[in-house]
Design a protein around this motif. Structure first.
Motif: not given
Length: 476
Positions: A391-392, A406-408, A428-429, A443-444
């Protein structure tokens, strides 16, 4: 001899002959152009259409279990000129245009549908993952969760968001949302299904299949069988010691930064359609592309590179079935995913760019694995740090919009407000697929939000708005 000239015909009969010859020449050129286009359509365009109809129709009927009449009206509406036949006895779909460019796709248990090519094996059968013998709630099982709502949940707002997602505000431009699942803090707290679909229906993820490819690569990296920053093991790039493509790494393929040329274009004029619906090997088209930029310096979305990665996964195993059993044993069974179907190209390689199906609940399980940093029930399934890497944002992605398949949502460097989903948090991803498929991981907010559908126009579905409406209903 002089030609007669009159005021009505100043050029005389010679001029008339010139005009007549010009008309004939124009007609001949038009005829040749029409013939040329007809040959192009017959040799290039029609196989794309019939391959699409055979493959997509087969999957919709024999994997998702939809009625053929519905599939013809919805899934195959764009290729209504193609004649499609479904044979339930042989689990085969046949597609042709007035008998031309015929293509067939065959369904096999646990393997989904594959386009048929002469001389290539079709004998493959995969037993499904056994259902749990207990009545535990999701994610361990699929029994109803009878616990009270989480403290702070706005149930009315959440229900309204899901009802709006399933609803059709404009019948002339249907959304066709088919399934929605919301997971908060590890609990499945809401779900909705359109008529004809339920919690067990396997639905296509299209490019969300790339996230499955990401997981399979991660598993192999964790086992020491692949090196993330080492040269990608592609034999064609090593035949010539001066081939610059030999320097492309697995990480650069994952991050869509390989530098390879690839036209991400589909439909009757797109070579991407050849990759998915005409070629025996989906990876071959991308493997044979030249470099147009130095590896790692240019971001360009490419389904072709995802299929190169899928072929690398396949190369680690003796036969096509072994790659599927590996995915089942090492990824799906530990997560309790029982509906997953990974479809193969005619050469026996998982089409890692586009063709994975799961129920909405099982797509949510995969999303939850990534929310949990690759850990499931205390076991590190994906290598430590793999999800953080995934996710970076890729260094070459200008708006921080893409990670590793994945799109970030990080936004441009130093400008987080300039991001893909401006109403959603920067952490978000998302697993994203054609026609509005989405597994949104935040995640948050400890949330996973799944939406599956058949939305043809991008204006009909807004992931940013839907995601924001769901998050607004969750505890702070």
């Amino acid at each position: 001899m002089l030609a007669r000239v009159s005021e009505d015909d100043p050029e005389g009969s010679a001029g008339s002959r010139k005009r007549w010859l010009a008309v004939k020449l124009g007609a001949a050129l038009l005829g040749l152009g029409t013939l040329g286009f007809g040959l192009y359509a017959g040799m290039v365009m029609l196989p794309r259409a019939t391959g699409y109809a055979a493959k997509i129709g087969c999957t919709a009927v024999f994997v998702s279990g939809l009625e053929p009449a519905r599939v013809l009206k919805e899934e195959l509406a764009a290729v209504g000129f193609v004649d499609v036949e479904f044979d339930h006895d042989t689990q085969t779909t046949r597609a042709a245009v007035v008998g031309l460019a015929e293509q067939r796709a065959t369904h096999r248990r646990g393997v989904g549908c594959t386009l048929v090519r002469d001389g290539l094996p079709l004998e493959l059968d995969l037993a499904p993952v056994a259902a749990p013998d207990d009545d535990r709630a999701w994610p361990a099982g699929d029994a109803p969760d009878t616990r009270d709502d989480p403290s702070g949940l706005d149930r009315a707002a959440l229900d309204a968001a899901l009802d709006a997602a399933i609803g059709e505000p404009d019948p002339a431009a249907p959304r066709r949302t088919r399934a929605v699942v919301v997971v908060y803090d590890g609990r499945l707290i809401a779900e909705r299904y359109a008529e004809g679909f339920d919690a067990s229906t396997p639905l296509p993820g299209w490019s969300m299949a790339k996230s499955v490819t990401n997981a399979l690569i991660g598993l192999l990296v964790g086992r020491g069988e692949l090196e993330l920053d080492g040269p990608a093991p592609v034999p064609e790039w090593r035949e010539d010691p001066d081939d610059p493509r030999a320097a492309i790494t697995i990480s650069q393929l994952l991050r869509m930064s390989s530098g390879l040329a690839f036209e991400e274009r589909y439909g009757p004029f797109g070579t991407g359609s050849d990759m998915l619906f005409v070629h025996e090997s989906c990876a071959e088209l991308a493997v044979n592309q030249p470099l147009i930029a130095s590896p790692g310096t240019r971001y360009a979305y490419s389904s072709g590179t995802a299929n190169i990665l899928a072929r690398i996964v396949r190369s680690r195993f003796e036969d096509p079935g072994a790659q599927l059993r590996f995915a089942q044993r090492e990824l799906f069974e530990p997560l309790g995913i029982r509906s997953a179907v990974l479809e193969l190209d005619p050469s026996g390689v998982f089409i890692g760019s586009s063709f994975a199906l799961m129920s909405a609940r099982d797509w949510a399980r995969l999303g939850q694995l990534y929310l949990y940093d690759g850990v499931w029930n205390g076991r590190q399934l994906l290598p430590a740090g793999w999800v953080e890497y995934t996710r970076a944002p890729a260094p070459a992605a200008p708006r921080g919009e893409y990670g590793a398949l994945v799109q970030t949502n990080a936004g441009a460097p130093g400008q987080p407000e300039d991001r893909r989903l401006p109403s959603l948090p920067t952490d978000a991803f998302e697993m994203v697929g054609y026609e509005g498929q989405s597994v949104l991981i935040v995640p948050s907010r400890r949330a996973v939000i799944v939406r599956l559908g058949l939305t043809r126009g991008p204006a009909q579905w807004d992931t940013d708005r839907f995601g924001a409406s769901v998050l607004a209903s969750l505890p702070g």
